[in-house]
Design a protein around this motif. Structure first.
Motif, PDB file in Angstrom:
ATOM      1  N   HIS A  75       0.845  -1.196   0.000  1.00 30.62           N
ATOM      2  CA  HIS A  75       0.000   0.000   0.000  1.00 30.62           C
ATOM      3  C   HIS A  75       0.880   1.245   0.000  1.00 30.62           C
ATOM      4  N   ILE A  76       0.455   2.244  -0.759  1.00 30.62           N
ATOM      5  CA  ILE A  76       1.207   3.497  -0.781  1.00 30.62           C
ATOM      6  C   ILE A  76       0.779   4.349   0.412  1.00 30.62           C
ATOM      7  N   ARG A  77       1.753   4.781   1.189  1.00 32.49           N
ATOM      8  CA  ARG A  77       1.433   5.466   2.436  1.00 32.49           C
ATOM      9  C   ARG A  77       1.816   6.938   2.437  1.00 32.49           C
ATOM     10  N   ALA A  78       2.765   7.322   1.601  1.00 35.05           N
ATOM     11  CA  ALA A  78       3.156   8.736   1.562  1.00 35.05           C
ATOM     12  C   ALA A  78       3.960   8.983   0.308  1.00 35.05           C
ATOM     13  N   PHE A  79       4.037  10.228  -0.101  1.00 34.32           N
ATOM     14  CA  PHE A  79       4.941  10.572  -1.203  1.00 34.32           C
ATOM     15  C   PHE A  79       5.460  11.991  -1.028  1.00 34.32           C
ATOM     16  N   ALA A  80       6.532  12.292  -1.734  1.00 39.60           N
ATOM     17  CA  ALA A  80       7.109  13.634  -1.675  1.00 39.60           C
ATOM     18  C   ALA A  80       7.503  14.055  -3.074  1.00 39.60           C
ATOM     19  N   GLU A  81       7.577  15.331  -3.280  1.00 41.19           N
ATOM     20  CA  GLU A  81       8.086  15.873  -4.529  1.00 41.19           C
ATOM     21  C   GLU A  81       9.608  15.821  -4.421  1.00 41.19           C
ATOM     22  N   GLY A  82      10.239  14.975  -5.233  1.00 38.51           N
ATOM     23  CA  GLY A  82      11.676  14.730  -5.091  1.00 38.51           C
ATOM     24  C   GLY A  82      12.561  15.904  -5.473  1.00 38.51           C
ATOM     25  N   THR A  83      11.944  16.958  -6.006  1.00 37.33           N
ATOM     26  CA  THR A  83      12.729  18.136  -6.355  1.00 37.33           C
ATOM     27  C   THR A  83      12.663  19.175  -5.244  1.00 37.33           C
ATOM     28  N   ASP A  84      11.890  18.874  -4.194  1.00 37.83           N
ATOM     29  CA  ASP A  84      11.646  19.862  -3.144  1.00 37.83           C
ATOM     30  C   ASP A  84      12.206  19.338  -1.824  1.00 37.83           C
ATOM     31  N   SER A  85      13.340  19.909  -1.421  1.00 32.49           N
ATOM     32  CA  SER A  85      14.055  19.406  -0.262  1.00 32.49           C
ATOM     33  C   SER A  85      13.211  19.505   1.023  1.00 32.49           C
ATOM     34  N   ASP A  86      12.405  20.567   1.161  1.00 33.76           N
ATOM     35  CA  ASP A  86      11.562  20.712   2.365  1.00 33.76           C
ATOM     36  C   ASP A  86      10.509  19.610   2.422  1.00 33.76           C
ATOM     37  N   ASP A  87       9.950  19.319   1.245  1.00 37.83           N
ATOM     38  CA  ASP A  87       8.930  18.283   1.174  1.00 37.83           C
ATOM     39  C   ASP A  87       9.535  16.936   1.587  1.00 37.83           C
ATOM     40  N   VAL A  88      10.788  16.698   1.174  1.00 35.09           N
ATOM     41  CA  VAL A  88      11.449  15.441   1.513  1.00 35.09           C
ATOM     42  C   VAL A  88      11.761  15.390   3.017  1.00 35.09           C
ATOM     43  N   THR A  89      12.037  16.542   3.633  1.00 42.21           N
ATOM     44  CA  THR A  89      12.248  16.587   5.079  1.00 42.21           C
ATOM     45  C   THR A  89      11.000  16.070   5.800  1.00 42.21           C
ATOM     46  N   ASP A  90       9.816  16.508   5.321  1.00 42.95           N
ATOM     47  CA  ASP A  90       8.562  16.001   5.902  1.00 42.95           C
ATOM     48  C   ASP A  90       8.397  14.509   5.616  1.00 42.95           C
ATOM     49  N   PHE A  91       8.808  14.118   4.422  1.00 42.41           N
ATOM     50  CA  PHE A  91       8.694  12.717   3.992  1.00 42.41           C
ATOM     51  C   PHE A  91       9.511  11.804   4.917  1.00 42.41           C
ATOM     52  N   LEU A  92      10.687  12.277   5.333  1.00 41.80           N
ATOM     53  CA  LEU A  92      11.517  11.485   6.247  1.00 41.80           C
ATOM     54  C   LEU A  92      10.768  11.233   7.557  1.00 41.80           C
ATOM     55  N   LYS A  93       9.980  12.245   7.979  1.00 43.47           N
ATOM     56  CA  LYS A  93       9.172  12.066   9.202  1.00 43.47           C
ATOM     57  C   LYS A  93       8.081  11.028   8.961  1.00 43.47           C
ATOM     58  N   ASP A  94       7.529  11.044   7.733  1.00 43.62           N
ATOM     59  CA  ASP A  94       6.512  10.043   7.377  1.00 43.62           C
ATOM     60  C   ASP A  94       7.103   8.636   7.459  1.00 43.62           C
ATOM     61  N   ILE A  95       8.339   8.491   6.987  1.00 47.68           N
ATOM     62  CA  ILE A  95       8.981   7.171   7.033  1.00 47.68           C
ATOM     63  C   ILE A  95       9.130   6.714   8.492  1.00 47.68           C
ATOM     64  N   ASP A  96       9.553   7.645   9.351  1.00 53.49           N
ATOM     65  CA  ASP A  96       9.689   7.306  10.778  1.00 53.49           C
ATOM     66  C   ASP A  96       8.364   6.840  11.349  1.00 53.49           C
ATOM     67  N   LEU A  97       7.299   7.543  10.926  1.00 49.57           N
ATOM     68  CA  LEU A  97       5.957   7.214  11.414  1.00 49.57           C
ATOM     69  C   LEU A  97       5.546   5.817  10.973  1.00 49.57           C
ATOM     70  N   LEU A  98       5.835   5.499   9.723  1.00 55.58           N
ATOM     71  CA  LEU A  98       5.464   4.170   9.216  1.00 55.58           C
ATOM     72  C   LEU A  98       6.296   3.091   9.918  1.00 55.58           C
ATOM     73  N   LEU A  99       7.559   3.396  10.170  1.00 58.61           N
ATOM     74  CA  LEU A  99       8.427   2.425  10.842  1.00 58.61           C
ATOM     75  C   LEU A  99       7.867   2.044  12.208  1.00 58.61           C
ATOM     76  N   LYS A 100       7.212   3.016  12.872  1.00 60.98           N
ATOM     77  CA  LYS A 100       6.644   2.747  14.206  1.00 60.98           C
ATOM     78  C   LYS A 100       5.613   1.632  14.159  1.00 60.98           C
ATOM     79  N   GLU A 101       4.915   1.505  12.998  1.00 57.95           N
ATOM     80  CA  GLU A 101       3.906   0.451  12.873  1.00 57.95           C
ATOM     81  C   GLU A 101       4.539  -0.941  12.918  1.00 57.95           C
ATOM     82  N   TYR A 102       5.839  -1.007  12.661  1.00 56.93           N
ATOM     83  CA  TYR A 102       6.500  -2.317  12.581  1.00 56.93           C
ATOM     84  C   TYR A 102       7.428  -2.575  13.756  1.00 56.93           C
ATOM     85  N   GLU A 103       7.299  -1.737  14.796  1.00 55.16           N
ATOM     86  CA  GLU A 103       8.192  -1.936  15.943  1.00 55.16           C
ATOM     87  C   GLU A 103       7.728  -3.115  16.786  1.00 55.16           C
TER      88      GLU A 103
END
Lengths: 87, 204
Positions: free
Chosen positions: B176-204
């Protein structure tokens, strides 16, 4: 990247150039004709539509704003270089 | 009347936002289909591609992992370098996390052979166990781009011959697709990294 930084060895950085780092006089030719061919990994398309003045401005921007080399290409130098570009 | 409709819309929006903040869980993106009494959530269909070492890679290989993907082509003169720089940020942050993989799909299989992809990865100085480069049948690649909600198509007028968006997509272990970021936008990717952390919590 817009600030001249590269991506590891894939896209070489334009920062930290010094007068010996590569043949700086090739820069106008690279901007006009590009770099590499179909088979090379690192390729840059040529910007053939740019005028001599525009190329000259880009060269000086890279040399001075990105590197503080205090080197300046004159428009005559750029024109001369562009005449001798090897394809 | 109009103002009150507008106000209630804003209220609903704030409620929705606060809800998602409260739950601290990423949504499952894409259209939901109802079949009988079942709700079918959008997921990445089965695929079979070839990696930079000419080995087959299928869904099953990725199933134990959450993964981050993008679409690119080696000779791409426009947005790809910017996107790769951002993908590299993701890589650097999670390279030691065994739960994450990364996948870059070339949309130019004719020119981007496994050998060339392997060289590309080498120059990028990344570990291909962690971050793989996939090629395959062009139709299948463009189809799967659709499933990732990424626009990718051949266009003779576009720089390099292909038009595509620079989206970076986060997929969970169920496809399932859970998040995406505009890969040309560094700020957007900063938020995306937080999304990854959030998803990782589901698998702890």
């Amino acid at each position: 990247m817009p600030d001249g930084s590269g991506v590891n060895e894939l896209y070489p950085s334009l920062n930290n150039l010094d007068q010996n780092s590569f043949n700086l006089s090739e820069m106008p030719c690279i901007i006009r004709n590009g770099l590499g061919n179909e088979l090379s990994l690192i390729q840059m398309s040529g910007l053939e539509h740019l005028s001599e003045v525009e190329i000259n401005n880009i060269v000086n921007y890279v040399l001075n704003d990105m590197n503080n080399l205090s080197l300046e290409f004159t428009i005559q130098q750029t024109e001369e270089t562009l005449k001798d570009c090897s394809e | 009347m109009k103002l009150s409709t507008f106000t209630s819309l804003i209220c609903a929006l704030i409620y929705l936002i606060s809800c998602s903040v409260d739950q601290q869980k990423l949504p499952i993106l894409g259209r939901m289909n109802i079949e009988g009494t079942d709700t079918i959530l959008h997921k990445i269909p089965k695929f079979n591609f070839i990696n930079q070492d000419s080995n087959y890679v299928t869904n099953q290989d990725l199933e134990p992992y959450i993964y981050v993907s993008d679409f690119f082509f080696i000779s791409c003169p426009s947005i790809c370098p910017l996107v790769k720089k951002q993908m590299l940020r993701v890589y650097e942050k999670y390279k030691d996390n065994p739960k994450i993989k990364m996948v870059s799909h070339t949309i130019d299989p004719k020119r981007d052979t496994p050998k060339k992809l392997s060289k590309y990865a080498e120059k990028l100085k990344i570990d291909t166990d962690k971050w793989m480069f996939l090629t395959g049948d062009k139709g299948e690649i463009l189809d799967i781009a659709d499933d990732y909600f990424v626009a990718a198509f051949e266009d003779a007028d576009a720089p390099g011959g292909f038009d595509h968006s620079g989206k970076i997509i986060l997929t969970d272990t169920k496809g399932h697709i859970r998040a995406f970021a505009e890969g040309t936008d560094s700020d957007d990717v900063t938020d995306f990294l937080k999304d990854i952390d959030l998803l990782l919590k589901e698998y702890e």
